[in-house]
Design an enzyme around this catalytic site. Structure first.
Site, PDB file in Angstrom:
ATOM      1  N   GLU A  35     -27.033 -16.919  14.064  1.00  0.00           N
ATOM      2  CA  GLU A  35     -26.387 -18.167  14.436  1.00  0.00           C
ATOM      3  C   GLU A  35     -25.417 -17.832  15.572  1.00  0.00           C
ATOM      4  O   GLU A  35     -24.595 -16.931  15.426  1.00  0.00           O
ATOM      5  CB  GLU A  35     -25.622 -18.689  13.210  1.00  0.00           C
ATOM      6  CG  GLU A  35     -25.146 -20.092  13.381  1.00  0.00           C
ATOM      7  CD  GLU A  35     -24.365 -20.575  12.155  1.00  0.00           C
ATOM      8  OE1 GLU A  35     -24.501 -19.994  11.068  1.00  0.00           O
ATOM      9  OE2 GLU A  35     -23.605 -21.538  12.335  1.00  0.00           O
ATOM     10  N   ARG A 261     -27.149  -7.260   1.594  1.00  0.00           N
ATOM     11  CA  ARG A 261     -26.324  -7.181   2.803  1.00  0.00           C
ATOM     12  C   ARG A 261     -25.695  -5.806   2.885  1.00  0.00           C
ATOM     13  O   ARG A 261     -25.481  -5.148   1.877  1.00  0.00           O
ATOM     14  CB  ARG A 261     -25.147  -8.146   2.731  1.00  0.00           C
ATOM     15  CG  ARG A 261     -25.443  -9.574   2.538  1.00  0.00           C
ATOM     16  CD  ARG A 261     -24.128 -10.324   2.368  1.00  0.00           C
ATOM     17  NE  ARG A 261     -23.437 -10.502   3.632  1.00  0.00           N
ATOM     18  CZ  ARG A 261     -23.747 -11.446   4.512  1.00  0.00           C
ATOM     19  NH1 ARG A 261     -24.733 -12.282   4.272  1.00  0.00           N
ATOM     20  NH2 ARG A 261     -23.080 -11.561   5.639  1.00  0.00           N
ATOM     21  N   LYS A 271     -18.588 -13.224   9.500  1.00  0.00           N
ATOM     22  CA  LYS A 271     -18.210 -13.768  10.807  1.00  0.00           C
ATOM     23  C   LYS A 271     -16.947 -14.614  10.710  1.00  0.00           C
ATOM     24  O   LYS A 271     -16.118 -14.584  11.604  1.00  0.00           O
ATOM     25  CB  LYS A 271     -19.366 -14.576  11.384  1.00  0.00           C
ATOM     26  CG  LYS A 271     -20.029 -13.826  12.537  1.00  0.00           C
ATOM     27  CD  LYS A 271     -21.076 -14.653  13.206  1.00  0.00           C
ATOM     28  CE  LYS A 271     -22.362 -14.635  12.429  1.00  0.00           C
ATOM     29  NZ  LYS A 271     -23.373 -15.527  12.942  1.00  0.00           N
TER      30      LYS A 271
HETATM   31  P1  ATP Z   1     -21.865 -13.799   8.237  1.00  0.00           P
HETATM   32  O1  ATP Z   1     -21.808 -13.830   6.749  1.00  0.00           O
HETATM   33  O2  ATP Z   1     -21.317 -12.554   8.845  1.00  0.00           O
HETATM   34  O3  ATP Z   1     -21.359 -15.046   8.881  1.00  0.00           O
HETATM   35  P2  ATP Z   1     -24.452 -14.802   8.658  1.00  0.00           P
HETATM   36  O4  ATP Z   1     -25.531 -14.566   7.695  1.00  0.00           O
HETATM   37  O5  ATP Z   1     -23.861 -16.147   8.606  1.00  0.00           O
HETATM   38  O6  ATP Z   1     -23.389 -13.665   8.551  1.00  0.00           O
HETATM   39  P3  ATP Z   1     -26.240 -15.006  10.821  1.00  0.00           P
HETATM   40  O7  ATP Z   1     -25.975 -15.041  12.272  1.00  0.00           O
HETATM   41  O8  ATP Z   1     -26.758 -16.215  10.161  1.00  0.00           O
HETATM   42  O9  ATP Z   1     -24.903 -14.555  10.129  1.00  0.00           O
HETATM   43  O10 ATP Z   1     -27.146 -13.768  10.457  1.00  0.00           O
HETATM   44  C1  ATP Z   1     -28.353 -13.461  11.075  1.00  0.00           C
HETATM   45  C2  ATP Z   1     -29.150 -12.562  10.187  1.00  0.00           C
HETATM   46  O11 ATP Z   1     -28.435 -11.372   9.914  1.00  0.00           O
HETATM   47  C3  ATP Z   1     -29.428 -13.235   8.856  1.00  0.00           C
HETATM   48  O12 ATP Z   1     -30.779 -12.989   8.525  1.00  0.00           O
HETATM   49  C4  ATP Z   1     -28.507 -12.541   7.905  1.00  0.00           C
HETATM   50  O13 ATP Z   1     -29.036 -12.502   6.610  1.00  0.00           O
HETATM   51  C5  ATP Z   1     -28.387 -11.149   8.517  1.00  0.00           C
HETATM   52  N1  ATP Z   1     -27.104 -10.550   8.145  1.00  0.00           N
HETATM   53  C6  ATP Z   1     -25.875 -11.070   8.313  1.00  0.00           C
HETATM   54  N2  ATP Z   1     -24.936 -10.274   7.798  1.00  0.00           N
HETATM   55  C7  ATP Z   1     -25.576  -9.195   7.279  1.00  0.00           C
HETATM   56  C8  ATP Z   1     -25.165  -8.009   6.590  1.00  0.00           C
HETATM   57  N3  ATP Z   1     -23.875  -7.754   6.322  1.00  0.00           N
HETATM   58  N4  ATP Z   1     -26.113  -7.133   6.205  1.00  0.00           N
HETATM   59  C9  ATP Z   1     -27.411  -7.360   6.482  1.00  0.00           C
HETATM   60  N5  ATP Z   1     -27.872  -8.454   7.109  1.00  0.00           N
HETATM   61  C10 ATP Z   1     -26.975  -9.368   7.510  1.00  0.00           C
HETATM   62 MG    MG Z   2     -26.049 -17.478   8.404  1.00  0.00          MG
END
Ligand code: ATP
Ligand code: MG
Length: 555
Positions: A35, A261, A271
């Site tokens: 995102e 994660r 984030k």
């Molecule tokens: P955050 O919780 O940091 O806001 P998010 O999932 O909202 O992370 P996205 O930009 O939606 O952030 O993530 C893109 C991809 O990266 C998604 O498939 C998500 O599952 C993966 N991802 C995000 N954080 C992690 C993590 N700590 N470990 C592994 N994969 C991750």
């Molecule tokens: Mg997300």
């Protein structure tokens, strides 16, 4: 990608092996779906290495798809930063980058299809009412009074929503599934909401935007994704993912698989929290070298290979755990130990005056760039009457354990001569400022002829030719292993996470930046030039120390 990078198998690769063997798929198509509401962090690197790594190893493809359904929080600057980071990590996405917003027309069409099938309805309940009707984990929800609105009315209302006739929060489109489901996400989830917002890709075309759960599965299907890999918090949502795909007329049936994660000690990987660190100026920005972002790690001196290696070492499982920071540091240390040329820098200088070397005279010395790798060649150093050494490398008196410079004793200056300390000069605070020495001209590259044993070796920088430099030494950003568990995580910020030193480096370093981007400054750690460095004002970031100091910190 280096051939030495081998990836051990994991449960996802086993699923793929099975799908290929059974003929369910004959090619593998993955995607990485960030995102664009912030910079990527090391947790995203885990997902990137998994998705792109699988595509590479199975000669499939991986898409980069921006999951851009929340225009209020997104920005084109994040889109660009994310593209830069994925490329820097060494991966290439298939074709152009994609956007969920590319599919807004199709998504809207599928929403209408659900309405026409009696599987979606426009709800005018307030948020408060919807919350109450949702029920709890223990109690089923109750049906909304709008749940049985007829299809034509729903179509008309959705059209009005789309035309901008309703305010934000006034109504939304919900999938009609099951208000008694044990999966909360199946209790008539919202799939479209009103948002009068400008979008970085679609401008002012839309004032209704699809929700993540509705968008993601359909985008996967449109792109023909075979294995949609995401983190464990989406485990329940898989029911909704499958429900949407089953109930719309689309050919492809992608499958979602969840893995755990990455959590890393002494930092935060959410984030929301990273945005807060940036917006409240706890750090210098998204690429502050203390940040766990890819941009921060890059500025800190991490190499793409070291981050990929880290992702290999942590593996991919369904078990949540907390990874030690020392694991990440070991990866960069292993890389730089082999690949970073050596140089010398003095971070906390005192002056050494070599009394038996006349003023203006200087001796030229050839020094190897790497003790174990001749192919890295040599460099030329000058050795003159005035030399900088570390303040901590001199004592007026000390026991035998102190193998550095002591009054009346000898030490070797690295790559150069043996010197003997004769007397020291101090300032008003009793701090040594200058040490007067003699040097033994017959000790360049060899031990003293008369068999004197000189055990200690210290590093130095030539006073006449060395360059002034600033050194930024970083410590962990938080004082506790799991800051996210604190009531206020910003209260756990380590106030001493940055220490700035002013000292000297050997000449010409900024004109011979190594391919790997970093040097080992002998005895002090691995360093790279900071982006704010100029040839007049050199600034170095310490990537990591020479040894693991985490054990000491925790003990
Ligand atoms: P955050 O919780 O940091 O806001 P998010 O999932 O909202 O992370 P996205 O930009 O939606 O952030 O993530 C893109 C991809 O990266 C998604 O498939 C998500 O599952 C993966 N991802 C995000 N954080 C992690 C993590 N700590 N470990 C592994 N994969 C991750
Ligand atoms: Mg997300």
């Amino acid at each position: 990608m280096a051939e030495t990078e081998h990836r051990p198998t994991n449960f996802i690769r086993q699923i793929i092996d099975g799908d290929l063997a059974s003929g369910l798929h004959n090619t593998v198509k993955t995607r990485f779906p960030p995102e664009p509401n912030g910079f990527l962090h090391i947790g995203h690197a885990k997902s990137i290495c998994l998705n792109f790594g699988i595509a590479q190893d199975y000669t499939g493809t991986c898409n980069l798809r921006f999951d851009d359904t929340n225009p209020a929080k997104e920005d084109i600057s994040f889109v660009n930063a994310i593209k830069e980071d994925v490329s820097w990590l060494g991966f290439a996405w298939d074709g152009e980058e994609r956007y969920s917003s590319n599919y807004f027309d199709q998504l809207h069409g599928y929403a209408v299809e659900l309405i026409e099938k009696g599987l979606a309805y426009v709800d005018f309940s307030t948020q408060e009412e919807m919350r109450e009707m949702r029920g709890t984990l223990k109690a089923p929800g109750t049906n909304s009074p709008y749940r049985d609105t007829d299809i034509d009315t729903n179509k008309r209302e959705f059209e009005k929503m789309t035309a901008g006739e309703y305010d934000e929060g006034q109504c939304c489109l919900r999938a009609k599934i099951d208000m008694a489901s044990s999966f909360m996400c199946m209790r008539d989830p919202v799939i479209y909401r009103v948002k009068h917002a400008h979008h970085h890709q679609t401008g002012d075309k839309w004032c209704v935007y699809p929700m993540y759960d509705f968008t993601h599965c359909i985008s996967d299907a449109i792109e023909g994704i075979s294995h949609s890999l995401c983190t464990l918090e989406f485990q329940d949502n898989r029911r909704l993912y499958d429900w949407v795909i089953e109930n719309i007329s689309i050919e492809c049936t992608p499958r979602q698989y969840e893995f755990s994660r990455l959590n890393l000690e002494y930092t935060v990987l959410s984030k929301r929290r990273l945005i807060q660190l940036v917006e409240e100026n706890h750090v210098e920005g998204w690429d502050d070298p203390r940040m766990p972002t890819i941009a921060g790690l890059r500025r800190r001196g991490y190499t793409p290979g070291s981050i990929r290696e880290f992702c290999t070492r942590i593996g991919v499982t369904k078990m949540d755990n907390m990874v030690e920071m020392s694991m990440l540091e070991a990866c960069i240390r292993d890389d730089l130990n082999v690949n970073a040329p050596r140089a010398m820098a003095v971070l906390d200088p005192i002056k050494l005056v070599i009394e038996n070397l006349p003023e203006g005279e200087s001796i030229t010395i050839e020094a190897p760039n790497h003790p174990n790798d001749e192919s890295m060649g040599t460099r030329t150093l000058s050795f003159g009457r005035e030399i900088w050494i570390e303040a901590e490398d001199f004592r007026e008196s000390a026991n035998k354990k102190f193998k550095r410079l002591v009054l009346d004793k000898e030490v070797r200056l690295r790559n150069a001569f043996v010197v003997k300390a004769l007397r020291a000069e101090k300032d008003a605070n009793d701090k040594v400022t200058t040490v007067y020495c003699s040097y033994d001209p017959d000790t360049l590259g060899k031990d003293p002829a008369d068999g004197r044993k000189v055990k200690g070796v210290i590093h130095w920088v030539d006073g006449a030719t060395g360059a002034p430099a600033q050194f930024r030494l970083y410590d962990r950003l938080f004082n506790v292993p799991n800051p996210a568990a604190e009531e206020s995580f910003t209260d756990a910020i380590n106030p001493a996470s940055l220490e700035v030193k002013e000292g000297w480096v050997e000449p010409g370093l900024d004109n011979r930046i190594p391919k790997i981007g970093a040097w080992q400054f002998e005895r002090t750690g691995y360093f790279c030039l900071d982006k704010h460095s100029t040839s007049d004002a050199l600034v170095f970031n310490r990537t990591v120390g020479l040894r693991d100091t985490w054990a000491k910190i925790e003990g």
